[in-house]
Design a protein around this motif. Sequence first.
Motif, PDB file in Angstrom:
ATOM      1  N   ALA A 191       0.815  -1.208   0.000  1.00 17.62           N
ATOM      2  CA  ALA A 191       0.000   0.000   0.000  1.00 17.62           C
ATOM      3  C   ALA A 191       0.853   1.264   0.000  1.00 17.62           C
ATOM      4  O   ALA A 191       0.477   2.280  -0.599  1.00 17.62           O
ATOM      5  CB  ALA A 191      -0.932   0.003   1.205  1.00 17.62           C
ATOM      6  N   ALA A 192       1.996   1.204   0.659  1.00 18.07           N
ATOM      7  CA  ALA A 192       2.833   2.397   0.807  1.00 18.07           C
ATOM      8  C   ALA A 192       3.815   2.590  -0.335  1.00 18.07           C
ATOM      9  O   ALA A 192       4.171   3.728  -0.672  1.00 18.07           O
ATOM     10  CB  ALA A 192       3.600   2.340   2.125  1.00 18.07           C
ATOM     11  N   VAL A 193       4.280   1.510  -0.945  1.00 21.34           N
ATOM     12  CA  VAL A 193       5.305   1.580  -1.997  1.00 21.34           C
ATOM     13  C   VAL A 193       4.744   0.943  -3.260  1.00 21.34           C
ATOM     14  O   VAL A 193       4.695  -0.283  -3.380  1.00 21.34           O
ATOM     15  CB  VAL A 193       6.606   0.869  -1.556  1.00 21.34           C
ATOM     16  N   ARG A 194       4.327   1.781  -4.183  1.00 18.76           N
ATOM     17  CA  ARG A 194       3.787   1.313  -5.466  1.00 18.76           C
ATOM     18  C   ARG A 194       4.860   1.502  -6.536  1.00 18.76           C
ATOM     19  O   ARG A 194       5.245   2.643  -6.839  1.00 18.76           O
ATOM     20  CB  ARG A 194       2.541   2.110  -5.825  1.00 18.76           C
ATOM     21  N   PRO A 195       5.397   0.441  -7.111  1.00 15.94           N
ATOM     22  CA  PRO A 195       6.493   0.576  -8.069  1.00 15.94           C
ATOM     23  C   PRO A 195       6.222   1.571  -9.187  1.00 15.94           C
ATOM     24  O   PRO A 195       7.141   2.296  -9.615  1.00 15.94           O
ATOM     25  CB  PRO A 195       6.650  -0.850  -8.613  1.00 15.94           C
ATOM     26  N   GLU A 196       4.978   1.634  -9.657  1.00 15.86           N
ATOM     27  CA  GLU A 196       4.664   2.537 -10.771  1.00 15.86           C
ATOM     28  C   GLU A 196       4.660   4.005 -10.351  1.00 15.86           C
ATOM     29  O   GLU A 196       4.623   4.904 -11.199  1.00 15.86           O
ATOM     30  CB  GLU A 196       3.309   2.164 -11.387  1.00 15.86           C
ATOM     31  N   ARG A 197       4.721   4.276  -9.044  1.00 16.05           N
ATOM     32  CA  ARG A 197       4.710   5.655  -8.553  1.00 16.05           C
ATOM     33  C   ARG A 197       6.066   6.103  -8.032  1.00 16.05           C
ATOM     34  O   ARG A 197       6.186   7.175  -7.443  1.00 16.05           O
ATOM     35  CB  ARG A 197       3.671   5.796  -7.434  1.00 16.05           C
ATOM     36  N   LEU A 198       7.091   5.315  -8.240  1.00 19.13           N
ATOM     37  CA  LEU A 198       8.413   5.627  -7.700  1.00 19.13           C
ATOM     38  C   LEU A 198       9.231   6.483  -8.659  1.00 19.13           C
ATOM     39  O   LEU A 198       9.232   6.256  -9.875  1.00 19.13           O
ATOM     40  CB  LEU A 198       9.174   4.341  -7.393  1.00 19.13           C
ATOM     41  N   SER A 199       9.934   7.454  -8.109  1.00 20.91           N
ATOM     42  CA  SER A 199      10.851   8.269  -8.890  1.00 20.91           C
ATOM     43  C   SER A 199      12.236   7.636  -8.866  1.00 20.91           C
ATOM     44  O   SER A 199      12.611   6.946  -7.913  1.00 20.91           O
ATOM     45  CB  SER A 199      10.924   9.690  -8.324  1.00 20.91           C
ATOM     46  N   VAL A 200      12.984   7.876  -9.927  1.00 27.41           N
ATOM     47  CA  VAL A 200      14.343   7.339 -10.065  1.00 27.41           C
ATOM     48  C   VAL A 200      15.288   8.504 -10.330  1.00 27.41           C
ATOM     49  O   VAL A 200      15.042   9.322 -11.218  1.00 27.41           O
ATOM     50  CB  VAL A 200      14.429   6.328 -11.232  1.00 27.41           C
ATOM     51  N   VAL A 201      16.348   8.603  -9.550  1.00 29.75           N
ATOM     52  CA  VAL A 201      17.349   9.653  -9.731  1.00 29.75           C
ATOM     53  C   VAL A 201      18.722   8.993  -9.785  1.00 29.75           C
ATOM     54  O   VAL A 201      19.081   8.226  -8.886  1.00 29.75           O
ATOM     55  CB  VAL A 201      17.309  10.680  -8.581  1.00 29.75           C
ATOM     56  N   LEU A 202      19.452   9.280 -10.838  1.00 33.83           N
ATOM     57  CA  LEU A 202      20.814   8.766 -10.979  1.00 33.83           C
ATOM     58  C   LEU A 202      21.763   9.925 -11.196  1.00 33.83           C
ATOM     59  O   LEU A 202      21.434  10.902 -11.885  1.00 33.83           O
ATOM     60  CB  LEU A 202      20.947   7.809 -12.163  1.00 33.83           C
ATOM     61  N   CYS A 203      22.946   9.838 -10.623  1.00 37.44           N
ATOM     62  CA  CYS A 203      24.001  10.807 -10.864  1.00 37.44           C
ATOM     63  C   CYS A 203      25.174  10.067 -11.486  1.00 37.44           C
ATOM     64  O   CYS A 203      25.742   9.162 -10.868  1.00 37.44           O
ATOM     65  CB  CYS A 203      24.425  11.486  -9.569  1.00 37.44           C
ATOM     66  N   GLY A 204      25.489  10.421 -12.715  1.00 34.49           N
ATOM     67  CA  GLY A 204      26.556   9.749 -13.446  1.00 34.49           C
ATOM     68  C   GLY A 204      26.659  10.296 -14.850  1.00 34.49           C
ATOM     69  O   GLY A 204      26.122  11.370 -15.170  1.00 34.49           O
ATOM     70  N   ASP A 205      27.321   9.583 -15.721  1.00 33.81           N
ATOM     71  CA  ASP A 205      27.524  10.005 -17.102  1.00 33.81           C
ATOM     72  C   ASP A 205      26.222   9.874 -17.886  1.00 33.81           C
ATOM     73  O   ASP A 205      25.783   8.770 -18.203  1.00 33.81           O
ATOM     74  CB  ASP A 205      28.615   9.149 -17.745  1.00 33.81           C
ATOM     75  N   ALA A 206      25.595  11.010 -18.183  1.00 38.75           N
ATOM     76  CA  ALA A 206      24.280  11.001 -18.819  1.00 38.75           C
ATOM     77  C   ALA A 206      24.300  10.324 -20.189  1.00 38.75           C
ATOM     78  O   ALA A 206      23.348   9.620 -20.549  1.00 38.75           O
ATOM     79  CB  ALA A 206      23.750  12.427 -18.942  1.00 38.75           C
ATOM     80  N   ASP A 207      25.355  10.523 -20.968  1.00 37.53           N
ATOM     81  CA  ASP A 207      25.407   9.928 -22.306  1.00 37.53           C
ATOM     82  C   ASP A 207      25.267   8.412 -22.252  1.00 37.53           C
ATOM     83  O   ASP A 207      24.641   7.796 -23.117  1.00 37.53           O
ATOM     84  CB  ASP A 207      26.728  10.305 -22.994  1.00 37.53           C
ATOM     85  N   GLN A 208      25.858   7.806 -21.244  1.00 40.69           N
ATOM     86  CA  GLN A 208      25.760   6.350 -21.118  1.00 40.69           C
ATOM     87  C   GLN A 208      24.469   5.920 -20.427  1.00 40.69           C
ATOM     88  O   GLN A 208      23.864   4.915 -20.794  1.00 40.69           O
ATOM     89  CB  GLN A 208      26.951   5.815 -20.325  1.00 40.69           C
TER      90      GLN A 208
END
Length: 449
Positions: A413-430
């Motif tokens: 109920a609390a963690v719905r995979p389709e509602r999760l945000s994803v943040v990555l810090c790294g080489d954007a081109d790859q």
Amino acid sequence: MNHSSVRPQVRPAHVWTLQSPTETRLDNGARLWLYQLPGQYVISAQVVMDAPLSCEPAAVEGCATIAVRSSDEGSMLHPGSRLAEAVEDIGAIYAGTARQSSTVARMEVPVSQLAAALRLLAETVTQPAYEKVDVDRHRDLRLAEIEQTLARSSALAQIGFQNAVFDAGCRVGRPAAGRISTVEAITRDDVIAFHDRWWRPDGATIILAGELPPDAAQLVDAAFGSWTPGNQRAAHEQTLANPAAPVVWVIDRPGSVQADLRIGGFGPDRLDPQWAALQVASCAIGGAFGSRLNRVLREELGYTYGAHAGFRPLRSHGSFVVQTSCRTEVAAPAARAAIDLLNVTDEPFTETEALDARTFLLGIAPLRFQTADAIADEASVLAGTGLPASWFNDQQAQIAAVSADQASAAFSAAVRPERLSVVLCGDADQLLTGLEAQGLAAEVVTIDG
């Protein structure tokens, strides 16, 4: 000579309870929690003030942190270095923190010097000198700290995650100690104004933990009894979710061979009726070495040295976050694998997983609270978030009763995979190409320092 022995039986973890404090109140309204801990001869004294970061003027965010960091640079009675010398002379240590929920000033001291320490702590809290040279120095140190933060991938990922999860108008969505533009604007007058308005006994809790003398309450009253109340209470902000979530963001660090990853979303706080079940669930999913995330991402797939997940409660709502770092070329599949593992609707927790999580949470409690300082820190968190001292023990009893089905239902109920945000810090081109292949269309964003 052969020796044989029978392996000792591992007993189920029992519900360990935290020492209950003696609770009183000073005439000025400040609460007093006294934790009597025999054998703990280094006493932790903490003053938890109802001064959350949301009380800062928007133009000078970070002034709460500068107020804390400058508070022991001298007082009206002990100017300049004389205050630090007086603290050192009694073997004490002073520190402070400006938090989302409250501001805390703390001192550790041998029990034999408690009376003197309380006087100095009260002096630091109520009569800091805030000389311009000291405020300016701490402001410049904070600016240098921001530059160092912006150079670290993990810190950028965390700031990006806060921006992704929380509404832009919420203080919690911005760095706790301020940004470059707001810190640069802080003056001595701003710090004094914040202190005089919010460092008050109204809503404050004074906590002492250790082998306390019989007259501990009287010593606190002698030190803090003249602390003058203000005329207003802090308005704690209602934490709101980012209306644009979920998002998939990449913070570009060209040439980086590693990516820092955050996955999560808006979450509940400690008042949620399912909080105990969520603690068991988060432990099973990513709170222990044998959790699902760590087992799969580290042991089976070899993507990372470790992955961790858990709920981060605030006074109002909070967040759930998965955090890890991995090689750039496997960051996208690692993100997809983590999201899939968070779907406990399709794969509920087993009774073994729930048992292991309960055992870990209950069994680690007495290890966490071996010192007076650790107990005072826990009490400080409770006081700062408006919870009673009994809350921890109530939760321990509830955790012991959580079943696998309850943990699965609460987490789903609390963690719905389709509602999760994803943040990555790294080489954007790859990263962008890999994320798109995993069905995660990403946007490159810039972090405002």
